[in-house]
Design a protein around this motif. Structure first.
Motif, mmCIF file in Angstrom:
data_model
loop_
_atom_site.group_PDB
_atom_site.id
_atom_site.type_symbol
_atom_site.label_atom_id
_atom_site.label_comp_id
_atom_site.label_asym_id
_atom_site.label_seq_id
_atom_site.Cartn_x
_atom_site.Cartn_y
_atom_site.Cartn_z
ATOM 1 N N HIS A 136 0.702 -1.182 -0.302
ATOM 2 C CA HIS A 136 -0.003 0.036 -0.045
ATOM 3 C C HIS A 136 0.805 1.271 0.122
ATOM 4 N N SER A 137 2.056 1.174 0.226
ATOM 5 C CA SER A 137 2.746 2.314 0.489
ATOM 6 C C SER A 137 3.701 2.497 -0.614
ATOM 7 N N SER A 138 3.532 1.798 -1.708
ATOM 8 C CA SER A 138 4.317 1.772 -2.880
ATOM 9 C C SER A 138 3.896 2.934 -3.834
ATOM 10 N N LEU A 139 4.901 3.337 -4.791
ATOM 11 C CA LEU A 139 4.753 4.680 -5.572
ATOM 12 C C LEU A 139 3.601 4.366 -6.539
ATOM 13 N N GLN A 140 3.599 3.080 -6.914
ATOM 14 C CA GLN A 140 2.651 2.963 -7.965
ATOM 15 C C GLN A 140 0.971 2.870 -7.524
ATOM 16 N N VAL A 141 0.916 2.614 -6.009
ATOM 17 C CA VAL A 141 -0.396 2.682 -5.852
ATOM 18 C C VAL A 141 -0.599 3.991 -5.424
ATOM 19 N N ARG A 142 0.232 4.809 -4.886
ATOM 20 C CA ARG A 142 -0.021 6.312 -4.768
ATOM 21 C C ARG A 142 -0.242 6.946 -6.036
ATOM 22 N N ALA A 143 0.501 6.684 -7.169
ATOM 23 C CA ALA A 143 0.147 7.346 -8.381
ATOM 24 C C ALA A 143 -1.204 6.977 -8.890
ATOM 25 N N VAL A 144 -1.696 5.704 -8.821
ATOM 26 C CA VAL A 144 -3.138 5.530 -9.077
ATOM 27 C C VAL A 144 -4.132 6.156 -8.318
ATOM 28 N N ALA A 145 -3.794 6.432 -7.025
ATOM 29 C CA ALA A 145 -4.870 6.965 -5.958
ATOM 30 C C ALA A 145 -4.963 8.581 -6.457
ATOM 31 N N LEU A 146 -3.834 8.841 -6.947
ATOM 32 C CA LEU A 146 -3.888 10.562 -7.323
ATOM 33 C C LEU A 146 -4.711 10.675 -8.626
ATOM 34 N N GLY A 147 -4.236 9.540 -9.538
ATOM 35 C CA GLY A 147 -5.133 9.916 -10.740
ATOM 36 C C GLY A 147 -6.532 9.600 -10.728
ATOM 37 N N LEU A 148 -7.098 8.799 -9.720
ATOM 38 C CA LEU A 148 -8.381 8.587 -9.167
ATOM 39 C C LEU A 148 -8.982 10.116 -8.748
ATOM 40 N N LEU A 149 -8.114 10.578 -8.121
ATOM 41 C CA LEU A 149 -8.479 12.074 -7.227
ATOM 42 C C LEU A 149 -8.684 13.028 -8.280
ATOM 43 N N LEU A 150 -7.721 12.969 -9.671
ATOM 44 C CA LEU A 150 -7.820 13.612 -10.615
ATOM 45 C C LEU A 150 -9.354 13.407 -11.435
ATOM 46 N N ASP A 151 -9.407 12.214 -11.438
ATOM 47 C CA ASP A 151 -10.935 11.968 -12.083
ATOM 48 C C ASP A 151 -12.148 12.262 -11.400
ATOM 49 N N GLY A 152 -11.855 12.788 -10.494
ATOM 50 C CA GLY A 152 -13.130 13.464 -9.556
ATOM 51 C C GLY A 152 -13.662 12.417 -8.357
ATOM 52 N N LEU A 153 -13.144 11.410 -8.223
ATOM 53 C CA LEU A 153 -13.478 10.636 -7.111
ATOM 54 C C LEU A 153 -13.010 11.269 -5.512
ATOM 55 N N SER A 154 -13.901 11.103 -4.847
ATOM 56 C CA SER A 154 -13.659 11.419 -3.505
ATOM 57 C C SER A 154 -12.606 10.645 -2.653
ATOM 58 N N SER A 155 -11.960 11.300 -1.594
ATOM 59 C CA SER A 155 -10.926 10.567 -1.104
ATOM 60 C C SER A 155 -11.342 9.021 -0.507
ATOM 61 N N PRO A 156 -12.505 9.273 0.240
ATOM 62 C CA PRO A 156 -13.189 7.958 0.681
ATOM 63 C C PRO A 156 -13.262 7.147 -0.202
ATOM 64 N N ALA A 157 -13.767 7.301 -1.489
ATOM 65 C CA ALA A 157 -14.034 6.650 -2.542
ATOM 66 C C ALA A 157 -12.736 5.876 -3.080
ATOM 67 N N VAL A 158 -11.640 6.698 -3.203
ATOM 68 C CA VAL A 158 -10.692 6.170 -3.691
ATOM 69 C C VAL A 158 -9.830 5.131 -2.681
ATOM 70 N N ALA A 159 -9.918 5.464 -1.445
ATOM 71 C CA ALA A 159 -9.627 4.502 -0.257
ATOM 72 C C ALA A 159 -10.193 3.226 -0.356
ATOM 73 N N GLY A 160 -11.597 3.378 -0.420
ATOM 74 C CA GLY A 160 -12.344 1.971 -0.822
ATOM 75 C C GLY A 160 -12.005 1.193 -1.815
ATOM 76 N N ARG A 161 -11.813 1.734 -3.029
ATOM 77 C CA ARG A 161 -11.416 1.139 -4.543
ATOM 78 C C ARG A 161 -10.138 0.649 -4.148
ATOM 79 N N LEU A 162 -9.331 1.017 -3.531
ATOM 80 C CA LEU A 162 -7.900 0.408 -3.577
ATOM 81 C C LEU A 162 -7.738 -0.441 -2.363
ATOM 82 N N GLY A 163 -8.791 -0.316 -1.337
ATOM 83 C CA GLY A 163 -8.585 -1.160 -0.359
ATOM 84 C C GLY A 163 -7.301 -0.558 0.561
ATOM 85 N N ILE A 164 -7.177 0.965 1.026
ATOM 86 C CA ILE A 164 -6.150 1.301 1.749
ATOM 87 C C ILE A 164 -6.838 2.304 2.834
ATOM 88 N N GLY A 165 -6.152 2.698 3.830
ATOM 89 C CA GLY A 165 -6.634 3.444 4.923
ATOM 90 C C GLY A 165 -7.375 4.898 4.598
#
Length: 402
Positions: free
Chosen positions: A4-33
């Motif tokens: 979960h701390s890898s930069l690949q996961v981080r980059a995907v999470a940031l990309g989803l935020l840029l797509d307009g997903l909320s922070s809780p939605a991104v966390a739920g989709r990726l299974g992270i805190g």
């Protein structure tokens, strides 16, 4: 997807935020805190929108290339940088491909790459969003992004709190809400700079600040007045030492706020708690009347809260001995042209002028209005009290005394 701390996961999470997903939605989709995503966004310079819709705040009003000290990198340039780095190309080779200096590529990677421990990952989309957000004008402002905070600020300003008092009061009112924090400079900016003072249109008071003064008034250099007989034995140097450091309650500062028609009010401020008492003069300002009004104002106070009063050298207190005989409260007088020796009262009189501007005939002010003004002054948070109110501090004292 790996750690979960890898930069690949981080980059995907940031990309989803840029797509307009909320922070809780991104966390739920990726299974992270749920706290990881906002933290990653902050580290990457991606500002999150508040509210249920969430997502990244859009970078507005910018195109890719521009003219300045050098050509600005476009989204396409950044995509080339990402591909070049993934293939192991040198900074110089990548710079040649997009037609910029090698130092431009080096600075871009140093500024915008994601980092975790020894890993470095450059994501073109995140880097481009960050660059646009940093150059965007006007900037997205905290009070524009947080409706609840903005509402709390407006409520404070409508209660005639200063921006500094509003900002300092937030941790008192919302001790567990880190999102309910704002600097006084942010409030000043919202009042007078952003959008031509857009925040002022939401206020119910006529002016947001009680004074337009930008600096302190210099201390008077006038010569001292001649001695007055009622000052003998009652100068500030004769005042008990305990009154000077505000450690002991019951020491007050007093003055008159006057108007036309021989009208006026008596103001008293307790030095430790800054609690305010107001009393109206009955159409005359002679010393006997002033001392009678003062006696009535302090007659209901506990003995431990009525020790001394510090006044200026005005003749309205020439008969202060009468007050002492009636109440046991001793009066002491400041040095001439030294208002800072009773600074709490000077400050309070300035606040009172915010309610009753110069020229106000106090004979026309009702007792109900005066009582309400006193109440508002005593629920006003003070920086010197840790942004607690005089009323709160006085209640604490009374609890101890009883």
């Amino acid at each position: 997807m790996g750690s979960h701390s890898s930069l690949q996961v981080r980059a995907v999470a940031l990309g989803l935020l840029l797509d307009g997903l909320s922070s809780p939605a991104v966390a739920g989709r990726l299974g992270i805190g749920s706290r990881q995503v906002p933290r990653w966004a902050m580290l990457a310079g991606v500002e999150l929108a508040k509210g249920r819709h969430g997502g990244a705040v859009a970078a507005r009003g910018l195109t890719g290339a521009g003219v300045g000290h050098g050509r600005r990198l476009s989204a396409t340039d950044r995509a080339v940088i990402q591909v070049g780095l993934s293939r192991g190309l040198s900074r110089r080779a990548i710079a040649a491909m997009i037609g910029v200096a090698p130092s431009t590529v080096s600075r871009e990677v140093a500024r915008s790459a994601l980092r975790y421990r020894s890993e470095v990952l450059y994501d073109a989309r995140v880097a481009d969003h960050r660059a646009r957000a940093q150059r965007a004008r006007p900037k997205a402002r905290k009070l524009d992004l947080h409706p609840a905070l903005r509402s709390a600020v407006v409520d404070g300003l409508n209660a005639k709190f200063s921006p500094q008092q509003v900002a300092g009061r937030m941790p008192v009112l919302f001790p567990t809400r880190e999102d309910m924090r704002v600097s006084h400079e942010t409030i000043y900016q919202a009042l007078y700079v952003q959008g031509r003072g857009g925040l002022r249109h939401e206020l119910t008071v006529q002016k947001a600040l009680r004074t337009g003064r930008t600096g302190r008034k210099p201390q008077s250099k006038l010569p001292a007045r001649s001695n007055r007989p009622w000052l003998d034995g009652a100068r500030i140097t004769d005042r008990p030492a305990e009154a000077a450091d505000r450690a002991v309650p019951g020491h007050w500062e007093g003055d008159l706020v006057v108007g036309p028609g021989n009208s006026g009010i008596v103001t008293l401020v307790e030095r430790q708690t800054r609690f305010v008492l107001l009393g109206r003069l009955p159409g005359t300002r002679d010393s006997r009347t002033v001392t009678d009004v003062l006696a009535g104002m302090i007659s209901h106070l506990p003995t431990d809260l009525a020790r001394t009063i510090t006044w200026d050298q005005g003749s309205e207190m020439a008969e202060h001995a009468r007050l002492t005989i009636r109440t046991g409260v001793h009066v002491f007088f400041c040095d001439p042209h030294a208002p800072w020796q009773r600074g709490s009262n000077e400050n309070t009189n300035g606040l009172i002028r915010d309610f009753y501007p110069k020229g106000t005939n106090f004979n026309t002010i009702t007792d109900t209005d005066l009582t309400e003004t006193q109440r508002l002054l005593n629920i006003r948070p003070r920086q010197t009290l840790g942004f607690h109110t005089p009323a709160e501090k006085l209640d604490q004292l009374l609890t101890v005394l009883h």
